[in-house]
Design an enzyme around this catalytic site. Structure first.
Site, PDB file in Angstrom:
ATOM      1  CB  ALA A  77      -0.921   0.001   1.213  1.00  0.00           C
ATOM      2  CE1 TYR A  97       7.600   0.337  -5.751  1.00  0.00           C
ATOM      3  CE2 TYR A  97       5.464   0.019  -6.785  1.00  0.00           C
ATOM      4  CZ  TYR A  97       6.829   0.179  -6.884  1.00  0.00           C
ATOM      5  OH  TYR A  97       7.427   0.188  -8.125  1.00  0.00           O
ATOM      6  CG  ASP A  98       0.107   0.014  -4.625  1.00  0.00           C
ATOM      7  OD1 ASP A  98       1.083  -0.287  -5.339  1.00  0.00           O
ATOM      8  OD2 ASP A  98      -0.752  -0.807  -4.246  1.00  0.00           O
ATOM      9  CB  SER A 116      22.004 -23.481 -28.177  1.00  0.00           C
ATOM     10  OG  SER A 116      21.360 -24.504 -27.540  1.00  0.00           O
ATOM     11  CG  LEU A 117      23.951 -23.810 -22.531  1.00  0.00           C
ATOM     12  CD1 LEU A 117      23.212 -23.920 -21.210  1.00  0.00           C
ATOM     13  CD2 LEU A 117      25.429 -23.543 -22.284  1.00  0.00           C
ATOM     14  CD  GLU A 174      24.376 -19.740 -13.865  1.00  0.00           C
ATOM     15  OE1 GLU A 174      24.689 -18.965 -12.949  1.00  0.00           O
ATOM     16  OE2 GLU A 174      24.408 -19.429 -15.056  1.00  0.00           O
ATOM     17  CE  LYS A 212      19.433 -25.635 -20.653  1.00  0.00           C
ATOM     18  NZ  LYS A 212      18.076 -25.474 -21.133  1.00  0.00           N
ATOM     19  CG  ASP A 232      11.740 -25.155 -19.130  1.00  0.00           C
ATOM     20  OD1 ASP A 232      12.176 -24.657 -20.186  1.00  0.00           O
ATOM     21  OD2 ASP A 232      11.002 -26.144 -19.097  1.00  0.00           O
ATOM     22  NE  ARG A 242      19.405 -19.186 -28.373  1.00  0.00           N
ATOM     23  CZ  ARG A 242      19.165 -20.206 -29.188  1.00  0.00           C
ATOM     24  NH1 ARG A 242      17.920 -20.520 -29.483  1.00  0.00           N
ATOM     25  NH2 ARG A 242      20.144 -20.903 -29.702  1.00  0.00           N
ATOM     26  CE1 TYR A 294      21.797 -17.162 -19.985  1.00  0.00           C
ATOM     27  CE2 TYR A 294      19.816 -17.573 -18.684  1.00  0.00           C
ATOM     28  CZ  TYR A 294      20.453 -17.457 -19.915  1.00  0.00           C
ATOM     29  OH  TYR A 294      19.729 -17.622 -21.066  1.00  0.00           O
ATOM     30  CE  LYS A 334      26.297 -20.256 -18.048  1.00  0.00           C
ATOM     31  NZ  LYS A 334      25.416 -19.176 -17.644  1.00  0.00           N
ATOM     32  CE  LYS A 380      17.714 -30.634 -21.825  1.00  0.00           C
ATOM     33  NZ  LYS A 380      17.163 -29.434 -22.435  1.00  0.00           N
ATOM     34  CB  CYS A 408     -23.517 -39.729  -5.316  1.00  0.00           C
ATOM     35  SG  CYS A 408     -22.071 -40.180  -4.341  1.00  0.00           S
ATOM     36  CB  CYS A 461     -24.489 -42.444  -1.305  1.00  0.00           C
ATOM     37  SG  CYS A 461     -24.856 -40.746  -1.791  1.00  0.00           S
ATOM     38  CB  CYS A 500     -22.600 -36.369  -3.549  1.00  0.00           C
ATOM     39  SG  CYS A 500     -23.641 -37.417  -2.514  1.00  0.00           S
ATOM     40  CB  CYS A 534     -22.655 -39.604   0.640  1.00  0.00           C
ATOM     41  SG  CYS A 534     -21.414 -40.110  -0.558  1.00  0.00           S
TER      42      CYS A 534
HETATM   43  S1  IVH Z   1      23.981 -20.063 -20.628  1.00  0.00           S
HETATM   44  C1  IVH Z   1      26.509 -19.204 -24.126  1.00  0.00           C
HETATM   45  N1  IVH Z   1      22.818 -20.347 -18.297  1.00  0.00           N
HETATM   46  O1  IVH Z   1      19.160 -22.597 -21.757  1.00  0.00           O
HETATM   47  C2  IVH Z   1      25.673 -19.620 -22.970  1.00  0.00           C
HETATM   48  N2  IVH Z   1      21.517 -20.717 -20.239  1.00  0.00           N
HETATM   49  O2  IVH Z   1      20.042 -24.499 -23.888  1.00  0.00           O
HETATM   50  C3  IVH Z   1      24.278 -19.872 -23.338  1.00  0.00           C
HETATM   51  N3  IVH Z   1      19.172 -21.254 -19.808  1.00  0.00           N
HETATM   52  O3  IVH Z   1      19.013 -20.443 -24.504  1.00  0.00           O
HETATM   53  C4  IVH Z   1      23.302 -19.952 -22.254  1.00  0.00           C
HETATM   54  N4  IVH Z   1      19.276 -21.143 -17.608  1.00  0.00           N
HETATM   55  O4  IVH Z   1      17.547 -19.930 -22.493  1.00  0.00           O
HETATM   56  C5  IVH Z   1      22.658 -20.411 -19.616  1.00  0.00           C
HETATM   57  N5  IVH Z   1      21.882 -20.517 -16.158  1.00  0.00           N
HETATM   58  C6  IVH Z   1      21.741 -20.580 -17.480  1.00  0.00           C
HETATM   59  C7  IVH Z   1      20.515 -20.890 -18.096  1.00  0.00           C
HETATM   60  C8  IVH Z   1      20.447 -20.957 -19.486  1.00  0.00           C
HETATM   61  C9  IVH Z   1      18.495 -21.350 -18.654  1.00  0.00           C
HETATM   62  C10 IVH Z   1      18.600 -21.480 -21.144  1.00  0.00           C
HETATM   63  C11 IVH Z   1      18.820 -20.354 -22.110  1.00  0.00           C
HETATM   64  C12 IVH Z   1      19.516 -20.922 -23.300  1.00  0.00           C
HETATM   65  C13 IVH Z   1      19.241 -22.373 -23.145  1.00  0.00           C
HETATM   66  C14 IVH Z   1      20.394 -23.162 -23.743  1.00  0.00           C
END
Ligand code: IVH
Length: 697
Positions: free
Chosen positions: A44, A46-47, A92-93, A123, A125, A127, A146, A235, A300, A324, A418, A421, A436, A442
């Site tokens: 409140a 903050y608002d 990507s990874l 860390e 990952k 989703d 992306r 990240y 990493k 994964k 039901c 019963c 029911c 029942c």
């Molecule tokens: S590092 C060059 N760190 O996973 C490094 N990715 O499969 C690239 N993701 O597109 C990503 N948590 O959307 C990194 N702690 C994390 C992550 C992370 C989720 C996702 C991200 C990326 C996908 C890669």
């Protein structure tokens, strides 16, 4: 009449100063709330500050800056998304699925770098969806998805509505250009709430938090995004110019945190393949308790120079890998759709499934929530469906794979009677739940009512478990809770899996439950929407069961926290003859003989009580429901207010007390924890002020 437009050049310096002050305060609170997860002021407040700034900016438009906290509520809708070319490709990874994969990864790194052991940042990952944020001179100038890694969509207006994303970086030692990368996602609680809201509005809800996050961000109208509880964890980095991040990944993350960006609290440094494996196991064990969805963990190389030396292969960095976890969704077949009857008669459709392992747990049943859901998803016996299991939520059917539907399936219909019963099933207009109408006739409702009656927070009858209750009901040894008190040792001992000893223990527990409290008794009755807290409020207010049973609706709704619906349920419950009859049997001194200490009438008690007329403030996370504590205080004639002032007599603190406790300390007001409050309430003989002093440490 409109006021003459103020002269922008000669803006009152006091107004300017106030706007700057409000902006700084709002940024501060925003950071505490969204990034540190540790708000200092109530919503409140903050608002109120936000409204004041909005009003100032409306009156003096030149005050409105792009990074003003007022600019987060959502800009007007876009026609289409602009494309955004990434300054550095978003990669990507590579994946690891086994221990051996992880060991190979570590070995490769050690060989390439020619070193004995490697430190990794580990860390979760998350989703959600990957987002790039570009800050120039500390200001957020662009946010993009992306896309294909080279070109994404510009979603700046949408991302600006996310509280965890600073519009302006804190401090001043950031690089002149800083591209930050991270994941935008919906916490599980936010996803569940959004799903409910969409269902109530007749919309088709998102299937999972990931889709919900993507769907919420990719809204042409940023005002819709603003209403979705999205958050972001950072990240990594893309383009960085005119400044440096440090020598290691973990230092760079710490800088991001200093600049006001949110970084995972579960990010940590580990050493070698062993360290990675241990972290992986730790997170896997916590996966079901996290309030966000993860599909793995990421490792990493910590040394940034080493990262540069290792470089990239086609689409993935060589210096990082994702381990994964098994997916949260699996495919299986529906054997049957059945209907279960709950304590209040609610009829819930359940899918009986061919057992399937979902993220490590065998799932054989999944809820279909209510008949509307079944019909909307059109789930039928014989269908192949996707089941989803997240956290400790009951597994659910996400949807049907239509292409795999066999011929001759039948749509599911709500039964007219039901299944337990055979009483009529009733569905009130506008309610999703069908019930029911059999009430305690029942057997299913009787079982559930009895389970509730005996549960720990109700009459706490130890040893009266679900299985035993089912036997007692099925063999018609017990029909109502009152029958429990007439059970004989031989009867119980003769039941399967019961012996002399267990039967003796059970009877002792039944015996103990005769002495209880009014609040527990009210709760144990299982009146709809009367939970533990409400029961405590009612007990404190009425003091005697008779008064509650006779209370008219107007009296009930006059009580703090009692709305018209609960009042109706209470009235409806006591209006039924058989409920009154069971209560009479339970409280009959020559029958079951349940009893509880009789409190003096509240008004008298209040006048006599030494705490009468004193003022309390409750703050922090308390062990007992706030309403219950409040009800106890009201019962002795004390007042409970929300703000600490010189009129406050006591402040009761729970965990993580905020500014209220600090203020009380400043004003020299006694601060008590819950145990000390109990002492104070139990022993009003000692002058309360003295007692508070002596119990303070
Ligand atoms: S590092 C060059 N760190 O996973 C490094 N990715 O499969 C690239 N993701 O597109 C990503 N948590 O959307 C990194 N702690 C994390 C992550 C992370 C989720 C996702 C991200 C990326 C996908 C890669």
């Amino acid at each position: 009449m409109t006021a003459p437009a103020p002269d922008p050049v000669r803006l009152d310096p006091a107004v300017q100063a106030r706007a700057a002050e409000l902006r700084a305060q709002l940024e501060f609170h925003n950071h505490r709330y969204y990034v540190l997860d540790d708000p200092e002021v109530p919503d409140a407040e903050y608002d109120r500050q936000l409204r004041e700034l909005q009003q100032l900016e409306e009156r003096y438009p030149t005050l409105r800056t792009a990074d003003s906290p007022t600019q987060r509520v959502g800009a007007p809708p876009l026609q289409h998304f602009a494309t955004a070319e990434h300054l550095v490709p978003m990669l990507s990874l590579g994946n690891a699925r086994t221990e051996a994969d992880l060991r190979d990864f570590d070995q490769r790194i050690r060989r390439e770098l020619d070193i004995e052991s490697v430190h990794y940042v580990a860390e979760p990952k998350l989703d959600g969806l990957a987002i790039s944020l570009v800050y120039e001179n500390g200001l957020l100038i662009r946010a993009a998805t992306r896309g294909d890694g080279r070109i994404g969509e510009e979603v700046t207006a949408q991302v600006r509505t996310i509280g965890a994303v600073p519009l302006r970086l804190r401090g001043s030692d950031w690089p002149q250009r800083l591209e930050v990368r991270g994941e935008v996602y919906l916490p599980l609680a936010g996803f569940e709430a959004l799903k409910q809201r969409m269902l109530e509005q007749g919309q088709t809800p998102f299937k999972n938090p990931r889709n919900a996050a993507a769907g919420s961000l990719r809204q042409l109208d940023p005002r819709i995004t603003a209403r979705r509880p999205l958050t972001m964890v950072c990240y990594g980095f893309g383009a960085v110019a005119g400044g440096a991040l440090g020598a290691t990944q973990h230092e760079a993350l710490a800088r991001l945190r200093d600049w006001g960006l949110r970084v995972s609290a579960d990010s940590t440094l580990v050493t070698g393949a062993e360290g990675c494996l241990q972290y992986q196991e730790r997170m896997a064990a916590r996966r079901d308790q996290l309030d966000y969805e993860i599909d793995g963990v990421v490792f990493k190389v910590d040394d940034l120079a080493a990262q540069r030396r290792l470089g990239f292969r086609a689409r993935d960095p060589i210096w990082a890998i994702a381990f994964k976890y098994p997916p949260r969704e699996e495919q299986t077949r529906v054997r049957a759709v059945e209907f279960q009857v709950g304590r209040t008669g609610a009829i819930t459709p359940v899918a009986r499934l061919e057992p399937v392992t979902v993220a490590g747990v065998t799932v054989a049943n999944a809820t279909l929530h209510n008949i509307d859901e079944v019909q909307r998803k059109d789930v039928r016996a014989g269908d192949t469906v996707i089941v989803r299991r997240a956290g400790d939520v009951i597994p659910e059917v996400v949807g049907v794979i239509q292409a795999l539907r066999p011929p001759d399936t039948e749509p599911v219909r709500l039964p007219a009677q039901c299944p337990v019963c055979a009483s009529d099933v009733i569905r009130t207009e506008g309610e999703a739940v069908a019930r029911c109408s059999g009430g305690l006739f029942c057997a299913a409702q009787r079982k559930e009512a009895l389970k509730h009656f005996a549960s720990r927070r109700a009459l706490d009858i130890d040893g009266l478990g679900d299985k035993l209750i089912e036997q007692l009901i099925e063999q018609e040894l017990v029909k109502t809770p009152a029958d429990l008190y007439a059970l004989r040792a031989e009867t119980i001992a003769a039941l399967p899996r019961m012996g002399e000893k267990s039967s003796h223990n059970l009877l002792a527990a039944v015996e103990r439950s005769r002495t209880t409290t009014l609040a527990r008794f009210i709760y144990a009755l299982g009146i709809r929407e009367v939970g533990e807290t409400m029961a405590a409020v009612l007990a404190a207010h009425f003091g005697a069961l008779e008064s509650l049973m006779q209370a008219e609706t107007e009296i009930l709704i006059a009580i703090d926290g009692v709305g018209p619906t609960v009042a109706e349920h209470i009235r409806g419950f006591f209006a039924q003859d058989h409920n009154r009859e069971v209560i009479a049997q339970l409280t009959d001194p020559n029958g079951a003989g349940l009893h509880w200490p009789d409190p003096p009438p509240p008004s008298e008690a209040a006048q006599q009580h030494p705490l009468s007329g004193t003022t309390f403030v409750l703050t922090g996370t308390l062990a007992r429901p706030r309403d219950a504590i409040k009800a106890e205080l009201l019962a002795v004639g004390a007042k409970v207010t929300s703000a600490v002032s010189s009129n406050t007599d006591y402040v009761i603190v729970g965990d993580n007390p905020g500014s209220k406790a600090a203020k009380a300390a400043q004003l020299g007001i006694p601060i008590l924890d819950e145990t000390q409050l109990r002492v104070l309430l139990a022993d009003p003989g000692t002058p309360p002020a003295m007692q508070a002093q002596s119990t303070q440490r």
